[in-house]
Design an enzyme around this catalytic site. Structure first.
Site: not given
Length: 213
Positions: A73, A133, A45, A49
């Site tokens: 994210t 998640k 993943e 960011r």
């Protein structure tokens, strides 16, 4: 939705730990992915960011076909589309919004949305999601909380992320409602910056050998 759940499960259930990566320099993306694959963790993943994140996803998707690159994210439908267009094979979000879910439902790329309360979990379950998640895991109640959810929400399985380490990962993985865990410890920022790919491969191999229930 069932097909997407099966697709997501096929991607995530094959390894105990999903590396959660923050890549600041796109030049690090390919050797980092190769080190993780060599260590036995092909599903990775890359979090959105940093400004380099989408280019890093493109590079891995193009140059490391043995990797299963996903994007993390993801906070909006626009983020989802950009990540999917860059080559992401799965999408991860810390939570969910109606707009994000609507975008995901129009795409073939499976979404792993985040949820931390029974109400959030039930809303996502009603929309057909079975794998979620759980973030930030340790700060949101951790293992005791997930154990408490196992009976009333037995159909839901989780990928807890946030505060997970080599030390506590085995405890999480021993629970029946845990698919895998997400962790950044397999690719420390300092090792990425130093190009210490051998060390990252060793950490990945150690993590890949953790046992799931």
């Amino acid at each position: 939705m069932k097909n997407k759940t099966e697709k997501l499960l096929a991607l995530l259930d094959g390894q105990p730990v999903i590396p959660v990566l923050k890549i600041g320099d796109v030049a690090h993306a390919v050797p980092l992915a190769r080190a993780l694959v060599a260590g036995g963790l092909p599903a990775i993943e890359i979090t959105l960011r940093t400004p380099a994140a989408l280019d890093a996803i493109r590079a891995v998707a193009k140059e490391v076909p043995e990797a299963v690159v996903g994007a993390g994210t993801i906070l909006s439908g626009e983020d989802f589309v950009k990540a999917a267009d860059a080559g992401s094979r799965f999408i991860v979000s810390p939570g969910s919004t109606p707009e994000l879910l609507e975008t995901a439902e129009k795409s073939d790329v499976p979404l792993l949305p985040g949820a931390t309360t029974p109400s959030e979990i039930m809303v996502l379950q009603a929309r057909g999601y079975e794998i979620l998640k759980f973030f930030p895991a340790e700060q949101s109640g951790g293992l005791p909380f997930l154990k408490a959810l196992a009976s009333p929400l037995a159909a839901i399985r989780f990928c807890p992320t946030g505060g997970i380490s080599l030390k506590n990962a085995p405890d999480y993985l021993a629970q029946p409602n845990i698919v895998c865990v997400g962790g950044s410890w397999v690719a420390p920022d300092a090792d990425i910056e130093a190009g210490n790919w051998q060390r990252i491969e060793e950490l990945a191999r150690e993590a890949s050998q953790l046992k799931k229930r």
